[in-house]
Design a protein around this motif. Structure first.
Motif, PDB file in Angstrom:
ATOM      1  N   VAL A 189       0.836  -1.205   0.000  1.00 34.28           N
ATOM      2  CA  VAL A 189       0.000   0.000   0.000  1.00 34.28           C
ATOM      3  C   VAL A 189       0.870   1.254   0.000  1.00 34.28           C
ATOM      4  O   VAL A 189       0.617   2.195  -0.761  1.00 34.28           O
ATOM      5  CB  VAL A 189      -0.979  -0.012   1.198  1.00 34.28           C
ATOM      6  CG1 VAL A 189      -1.679   1.329   1.356  1.00 34.28           C
ATOM      7  CG2 VAL A 189      -2.005  -1.131   1.039  1.00 34.28           C
ATOM      8  N   ALA A 190       1.898   1.275   0.824  1.00 40.36           N
ATOM      9  CA  ALA A 190       2.794   2.443   0.879  1.00 40.36           C
ATOM     10  C   ALA A 190       3.489   2.662  -0.459  1.00 40.36           C
ATOM     11  O   ALA A 190       3.597   3.805  -0.933  1.00 40.36           O
ATOM     12  CB  ALA A 190       3.829   2.256   1.995  1.00 40.36           C
ATOM     13  N   ASN A 191       3.942   1.599  -1.085  1.00 38.72           N
ATOM     14  CA  ASN A 191       4.606   1.735  -2.380  1.00 38.72           C
ATOM     15  C   ASN A 191       3.624   2.214  -3.455  1.00 38.72           C
ATOM     16  O   ASN A 191       3.960   3.083  -4.262  1.00 38.72           O
ATOM     17  CB  ASN A 191       5.245   0.404  -2.802  1.00 38.72           C
ATOM     18  CG  ASN A 191       5.976   0.550  -4.105  1.00 38.72           C
ATOM     19  OD1 ASN A 191       6.929   1.308  -4.228  1.00 38.72           O
ATOM     20  ND2 ASN A 191       5.525  -0.173  -5.116  1.00 38.72           N
ATOM     21  N   MET A 192       2.419   1.661  -3.458  1.00 39.82           N
ATOM     22  CA  MET A 192       1.411   2.072  -4.436  1.00 39.82           C
ATOM     23  C   MET A 192       1.114   3.561  -4.268  1.00 39.82           C
ATOM     24  O   MET A 192       1.047   4.300  -5.255  1.00 39.82           O
ATOM     25  CB  MET A 192       0.137   1.242  -4.258  1.00 39.82           C
ATOM     26  CG  MET A 192      -0.960   1.595  -5.235  1.00 39.82           C
ATOM     27  SD  MET A 192      -0.569   1.097  -6.916  1.00 39.82           S
ATOM     28  CE  MET A 192      -2.140   0.462  -7.430  1.00 39.82           C
ATOM     29  N   ARG A 193       0.966   3.996  -3.023  1.00 39.35           N
ATOM     30  CA  ARG A 193       0.727   5.426  -2.775  1.00 39.35           C
ATOM     31  C   ARG A 193       1.898   6.279  -3.271  1.00 39.35           C
ATOM     32  O   ARG A 193       1.692   7.360  -3.814  1.00 39.35           O
ATOM     33  CB  ARG A 193       0.479   5.674  -1.291  1.00 39.35           C
ATOM     34  CG  ARG A 193      -0.889   5.255  -0.853  1.00 39.35           C
ATOM     35  CD  ARG A 193      -1.197   5.691   0.567  1.00 39.35           C
ATOM     36  NE  ARG A 193      -2.594   5.431   0.857  1.00 39.35           N
ATOM     37  CZ  ARG A 193      -3.022   4.811   1.942  1.00 39.35           C
ATOM     38  NH1 ARG A 193      -2.172   4.411   2.868  1.00 39.35           N
ATOM     39  NH2 ARG A 193      -4.311   4.615   2.117  1.00 39.35           N
ATOM     40  N   ALA A 194       3.111   5.784  -3.086  1.00 39.80           N
ATOM     41  CA  ALA A 194       4.296   6.527  -3.537  1.00 39.80           C
ATOM     42  C   ALA A 194       4.329   6.646  -5.054  1.00 39.80           C
ATOM     43  O   ALA A 194       4.628   7.717  -5.597  1.00 39.80           O
ATOM     44  CB  ALA A 194       5.573   5.853  -3.027  1.00 39.80           C
ATOM     45  N   VAL A 195       4.012   5.562  -5.756  1.00 35.19           N
ATOM     46  CA  VAL A 195       3.984   5.599  -7.228  1.00 35.19           C
ATOM     47  C   VAL A 195       2.900   6.553  -7.704  1.00 35.19           C
ATOM     48  O   VAL A 195       3.131   7.392  -8.587  1.00 35.19           O
ATOM     49  CB  VAL A 195       3.781   4.180  -7.809  1.00 35.19           C
ATOM     50  CG1 VAL A 195       3.523   4.242  -9.312  1.00 35.19           C
ATOM     51  CG2 VAL A 195       4.982   3.287  -7.513  1.00 35.19           C
ATOM     52  N   ILE A 196       1.714   6.463  -7.108  1.00 34.17           N
ATOM     53  CA  ILE A 196       0.605   7.345  -7.489  1.00 34.17           C
ATOM     54  C   ILE A 196       0.974   8.800  -7.220  1.00 34.17           C
ATOM     55  O   ILE A 196       0.764   9.679  -8.074  1.00 34.17           O
ATOM     56  CB  ILE A 196      -0.692   6.949  -6.753  1.00 34.17           C
ATOM     57  CG1 ILE A 196      -1.181   5.597  -7.271  1.00 34.17           C
ATOM     58  CG2 ILE A 196      -1.765   8.027  -6.914  1.00 34.17           C
ATOM     59  CD1 ILE A 196      -2.301   4.979  -6.451  1.00 34.17           C
ATOM     60  N   SER A 197       1.537   9.074  -6.071  1.00 35.88           N
ATOM     61  CA  SER A 197       1.949  10.437  -5.726  1.00 35.88           C
ATOM     62  C   SER A 197       2.964  10.973  -6.733  1.00 35.88           C
ATOM     63  O   SER A 197       2.865  12.114  -7.184  1.00 35.88           O
ATOM     64  CB  SER A 197       2.530  10.455  -4.314  1.00 35.88           C
ATOM     65  OG  SER A 197       2.993  11.741  -3.993  1.00 35.88           O
ATOM     66  N   ASP A 198       3.923  10.139  -7.081  1.00 42.20           N
ATOM     67  CA  ASP A 198       4.938  10.527  -8.056  1.00 42.20           C
ATOM     68  C   ASP A 198       4.291  10.905  -9.391  1.00 42.20           C
ATOM     69  O   ASP A 198       4.644  11.925  -9.988  1.00 42.20           O
ATOM     70  CB  ASP A 198       5.931   9.381  -8.255  1.00 42.20           C
ATOM     71  CG  ASP A 198       6.989   9.719  -9.277  1.00 42.20           C
ATOM     72  OD1 ASP A 198       7.885  10.515  -8.934  1.00 42.20           O
ATOM     73  OD2 ASP A 198       6.922   9.211 -10.405  1.00 42.20           O
ATOM     74  N   LEU A 199       3.338  10.124  -9.836  1.00 40.04           N
ATOM     75  CA  LEU A 199       2.684  10.394 -11.117  1.00 40.04           C
ATOM     76  C   LEU A 199       1.774  11.623 -11.041  1.00 40.04           C
ATOM     77  O   LEU A 199       1.578  12.315 -12.042  1.00 40.04           O
ATOM     78  CB  LEU A 199       1.908   9.169 -11.592  1.00 40.04           C
ATOM     79  CG  LEU A 199       2.782   7.964 -11.945  1.00 40.04           C
ATOM     80  CD1 LEU A 199       1.924   6.742 -12.236  1.00 40.04           C
ATOM     81  CD2 LEU A 199       3.707   8.270 -13.114  1.00 40.04           C
ATOM     82  N   GLU A 200       1.225  11.902  -9.860  1.00 41.06           N
ATOM     83  CA  GLU A 200       0.418  13.110  -9.691  1.00 41.06           C
ATOM     84  C   GLU A 200       1.307  14.353  -9.695  1.00 41.06           C
ATOM     85  O   GLU A 200       0.942  15.379 -10.274  1.00 41.06           O
ATOM     86  CB  GLU A 200      -0.386  13.037  -8.393  1.00 41.06           C
ATOM     87  CG  GLU A 200      -1.524  12.051  -8.460  1.00 41.06           C
ATOM     88  CD  GLU A 200      -2.233  11.822  -7.126  1.00 41.06           C
ATOM     89  OE1 GLU A 200      -3.298  11.196  -7.159  1.00 41.06           O
ATOM     90  OE2 GLU A 200      -1.724  12.253  -6.077  1.00 41.06           O
TER      91      GLU A 200
END
Length: 155
Positions: free
Chosen positions: A43-54
């Motif tokens: 979950v933390a990694n998914m949030r990090a990837v999503i944040s990066d793309l945002e």
């Protein structure tokens, strides 16, 4: 020639320092993610990837059919890296279906915002959504799946 299975949040070369490897079907998952996942680390990694793309919507991404920046923290990644496993084949088929609908090849590089516009404009039939996501265990919690499946019936 099949892609090498590399499970690291990395780039393909030093000259492509901003290139992010993303499984084709993860273009849907990223948009529907609500914080559920296989583990807190995932979950933390998914949030990090999503944040990066945002933060960097024009970040170049390479569409792949193997382990990517999201898979790196998945507890099932070892099974997915075995190309002959049932799970690996099932997930790869999801990626190939997305690429076929988008009319793109494995390895296509495009900006993230362009990739999301493309997936939302082309993968917009309930039959396509079912074909890609129909067996996914997260589909009932995925906002993208729920919304995309309704689009055709509203048209």
């Amino acid at each position: 020639m099949p892609e090498k299975s590399i499970c690291r949040y990395e780039t393909d070369s030093k000259s492509d320092s901003e290139l992010l490897r993303i499984r084709a079907h993860h273009l849907c998952c990223i948009q529907g993610f609500q914080g559920y996942g296989y583990s807190p680390v995932f979950v933390a990694n998914m949030r990090a990837v999503i944040s990066d793309l945002e933060v960097f919507p024009s970040r170049p991404i390479k569409l792949v059919t193997v382990c990517d920046a999201i898979c790196v923290s998945c507890p099932s990644k070892m099974e997915c890296t075995v190309q002959e496993s049932v799970l690996s084949q099932k997930i790869r088929q999801m990626d190939l279906t997305v690429l076929k609908i988008l009319k793109l090849d494995v390895g296509t590089v495009l900006n993230a915002d362009e990739a999301f516009r493309l997936i939302n404009s082309k993968l917009n039939k309930a039959s396509h959504v079912e074909e890609v996501c129909g067996t996914c265990k997260w589909r009932q919690k995925c906002l993208w799946y729920i919304q995309a499946g309704k689009q055709e019936s509203e048209v």
